[in-house]
Design a protein around this motif. Structure first.
Motif, PDB file in Angstrom:
ATOM      1  N   LEU A  66     -25.549 151.627 -31.498  1.00 50.62           N
ATOM      2  CA  LEU A  66     -26.078 152.720 -32.313  1.00 50.62           C
ATOM      3  C   LEU A  66     -27.243 153.401 -31.596  1.00 50.62           C
ATOM      4  N   LEU A  82     -17.339 151.412 -30.262  1.00 52.43           N
ATOM      5  CA  LEU A  82     -17.329 151.598 -31.713  1.00 52.43           C
ATOM      6  C   LEU A  82     -15.926 151.878 -32.246  1.00 52.43           C
ATOM      7  N   ILE A  90     -14.332 157.471 -35.086  1.00 54.48           N
ATOM      8  CA  ILE A  90     -14.956 156.318 -35.739  1.00 54.48           C
ATOM      9  C   ILE A  90     -14.842 156.517 -37.246  1.00 54.48           C
ATOM     10  N   TRP A  95     -17.696 152.081 -38.605  1.00 47.22           N
ATOM     11  CA  TRP A  95     -19.140 152.337 -38.710  1.00 47.22           C
ATOM     12  C   TRP A  95     -19.811 151.212 -39.493  1.00 47.22           C
ATOM     13  N   CYS A  98     -20.257 147.947 -37.602  1.00 46.88           N
ATOM     14  CA  CYS A  98     -21.398 148.010 -36.676  1.00 46.88           C
ATOM     15  C   CYS A  98     -22.709 147.894 -37.442  1.00 46.88           C
ATOM     16  N   PHE A 252     -24.568 158.567 -40.930  1.00 43.39           N
ATOM     17  CA  PHE A 252     -23.138 158.867 -40.883  1.00 43.39           C
ATOM     18  C   PHE A 252     -22.883 160.271 -41.427  1.00 43.39           C
TER      19      PHE A 252
END
Length: 288
Positions: A66, A82, A90, A95, A98, A252
């Motif tokens: 990240l 990712l 992604i 997401w 992670c 996000f």
């Protein structure tokens, strides 16, 4: 005639209705323009603040993949890591995986810090216990003026009236009968309670029995405080987790410009560039 001339002049010198309407329209447009500029400034400021929050989250999240979203040269490699299903973007599941890994790492760091604090606290308890027992022995010796190994009524009365060190220890020793020695109305009953064998004096064993009770009370108080801190730490972890997940969601959403629920490579590249501009702006801000 001429008699109407002054009236005509006054009418000509006054703003016409059209002029007034035009002026009003101009003022209205100016006000709207000012309001629009203010809204644009607010929107721009909100955007900058949102960008700064996202940057702060990425910098401090503890997850290298990240953090690499802020490093253009590492972006390709990061996207490859990712994008676990290799579909070219992604999605929310990738997401969140992670993010959960990053959160687990942060919580582990917090737990490790608490463990170090607990070890330090245990060491403090051991030091406190040793110091307390040492102070108790010294207190006994200060009261035992004749060195006979027992504390007589007269020795105790004299010490609790005149010896500041004895008074200071008894005030905080945690054993109520020892503390009651400082209160004349309760002193007789306190001596009777401490003098277990009824000899009229307090010997070393009787003194240590009372001291151990006081020590246990003090340690119990420390344990209660330690438990309170542990409960507070658990609440802090829960609050931290909520804030962390909210920050991840905002990050996000900032990248997902088309609101498709997936992060395309182009979106990530553009977001990375935007974040880097924000990062440079933060770095360029002079310290106050």
């Amino acid at each position: 005639g001429l008699q109407h001339l002054p009236k005509l002049i006054r009418r000509l010198s006054m703003p016409s209705r059209i002029t007034r309407l035009a002026a009003g329209a101009v003022n209205c447009l100016q006000s709207r323009s000012a309001a629009n500029r203010a809204r644009e400034r607010d929107t721009e400021l909100t955007g900058r603040l949102r960008t700064q929050k996202v940057i702060k989250f990425l910098v401090n999240c503890g997850e290298p993949n990240l953090q690499n979203l802020l490093v253009p040269s590492r972006l390709e490699a990061t996207l490859a890591v990712l994008d676990t299903d290799r579909d070219g973007h992604i999605d929310a599941v990738e997401w969140e995986a992670c993010i959960e890994s990053a959160l687990a790492n942060k919580l582990a760091e917090r737990a490790a810090r608490r463990e170090l604090q607990a070890k330090a606290a245990q060491k403090e308890i051991e030091e406190f216990t040793a110091e307390f027992k040492s102070a108790a022995r010294r207190c006994f010796q200060l009261i035992d003026k004749d060195g006979g190994g027992t504390l007589s009524h007269s020795e105790i009365v004299d010490a609790v009236a005149n010896d500041k060190e004895v008074i200071s220890f008894l005030k905080t020793c945690g054993e109520e009968n020892l503390m009651f020695l400082l209160h004349p109305p309760r002193l007789k009953k306190a001596l009777e309670a401490l003098d277990a064998d009824g000899s009229g004096e307090i010997d070393v064993e009787e003194w240590e029995t009372a001291i151990n009770k006081g020590l246990a009370k003090r340690l119990e108080q420390l344990a209660i405080e330690r438990e309170r801190r542990e409960r507070a730490a658990l609440r802090d972890d829960a609050e931290f987790s909520t804030e962390f997940l909210n920050a991840a969601r905002r990050c996000f959403e900032m990248i997902d410009k088309d609101e498709s629920g997936t992060l395309e490579k182009e979106e990530i590249v553009r977001a990375s560039a935007r974040l880097n501009r924000g990062l440079r702006a933060v770095d360029a801000t002079p310290a106050v």
